[in-house]
Design a protein around this motif. Structure first.
Motif, PDB file in Angstrom:
ATOM      1  N   PRO A 142      53.707  45.812  45.889  1.00 42.21           N
ATOM      2  CA  PRO A 142      53.132  47.116  46.252  1.00 42.21           C
ATOM      3  C   PRO A 142      54.048  47.788  47.544  1.00 42.21           C
ATOM      4  O   PRO A 142      54.309  46.855  48.606  1.00 42.21           O
ATOM      5  N   GLY A 143      54.522  49.022  47.532  1.00 40.33           N
ATOM      6  CA  GLY A 143      55.234  49.431  48.690  1.00 40.33           C
ATOM      7  C   GLY A 143      56.577  49.283  48.769  1.00 40.33           C
ATOM      8  O   GLY A 143      57.274  49.964  49.642  1.00 40.33           O
ATOM      9  N   TRP A 144      57.060  48.302  47.721  1.00 41.72           N
ATOM     10  CA  TRP A 144      58.515  48.143  47.836  1.00 41.72           C
ATOM     11  C   TRP A 144      59.346  49.313  47.125  1.00 41.72           C
ATOM     12  O   TRP A 144      58.677  49.799  46.138  1.00 41.72           O
TER      13      TRP A 144
ATOM     14  N   ARG B 249      62.856  45.879  49.305  1.00 46.75           N
ATOM     15  CA  ARG B 249      61.732  46.398  50.012  1.00 46.75           C
ATOM     16  C   ARG B 249      61.882  47.760  50.603  1.00 46.75           C
ATOM     17  O   ARG B 249      61.037  48.758  50.379  1.00 46.75           O
TER      18      ARG B 249
END
Length: 171
Positions: free
Chosen positions: A31-33, A153
């Motif tokens: 998540p968030g990458w 990322r």
């Protein structure tokens, strides 16, 4: 009626899609990458390139050093850009495999293959404009274990990709 045979470029992008799907199943999400895997990065930003005639191959570059060869050749030849991704290679008997690879490209998107005697059948990768990111004496930007983590990322730095090559219809 049978469907027309896939082109080498279609096969290569299809293999990258297949690998990305398998990785999603086995690795889970981050998540968030910006990009979940190297293959997701290629599918999001990768470009297809035109294979140059055989006469354009540089002479004297060592085998098995594609990342360094491509970076050195591009840095020593005005107008060329280091490019990293995957290439489709003919293994004989009508079989093909895709390999992580690096090459140089001209501003018109034509591949200059500094490592292999025979060019690949298709090339799909990221044209990197910033020579600071070129691996002049190391593994590639996406191939070594520790190097791809920041681009996956955080994404690639603004302006790091060149506008050469063609977008894939399946990307």
């Amino acid at each position: 009626m049978t469907a027309p045979a896939a082109t080498p470029e279609e096969r290569l992008v299809g293999l990258v899609h297949e690998l990305a799907g398998r990785q999603e199943q086995h690795l889970g999400e981050h998540p968030g990458w910006a990009h979940q895997t190297r293959e997701h990065l290629l599918l999001a930003l990768g470009r297809l390139f035109t294979i140059a005639p055989r006469s354009h191959r540089p002479i004297g570059m060592p085998d098995h050093r594609c990342y360094e060869n491509a970076a050195l050749y591009a840095s020593g030849t005005p107008g060329l850009m280091y490019t990293e991704g995957v290439a489709l290679v003919n293994t004989g008997n009508g079989r093909h495999i895709h390999l992580s690879h690096a090459w140089a490209v001209r501003p018109d998107g034509t591949v200059i293959e500094p490592t292999w005697d025979e060019p690949g059948r298709a090339y799909f990768g990221l044209p990197i404009t910033d020579p600071v990111l070129w691996p002049l004496n190391a593994d590639g930007l996406l191939s070594a274990f520790d190097k791809p983590l920041p681009p996956l990322r955080d994404g690639l730095p603004t302006g790091a990709l060149g506008a050469v090559g063609r977008r894939s219809v399946r990307s």
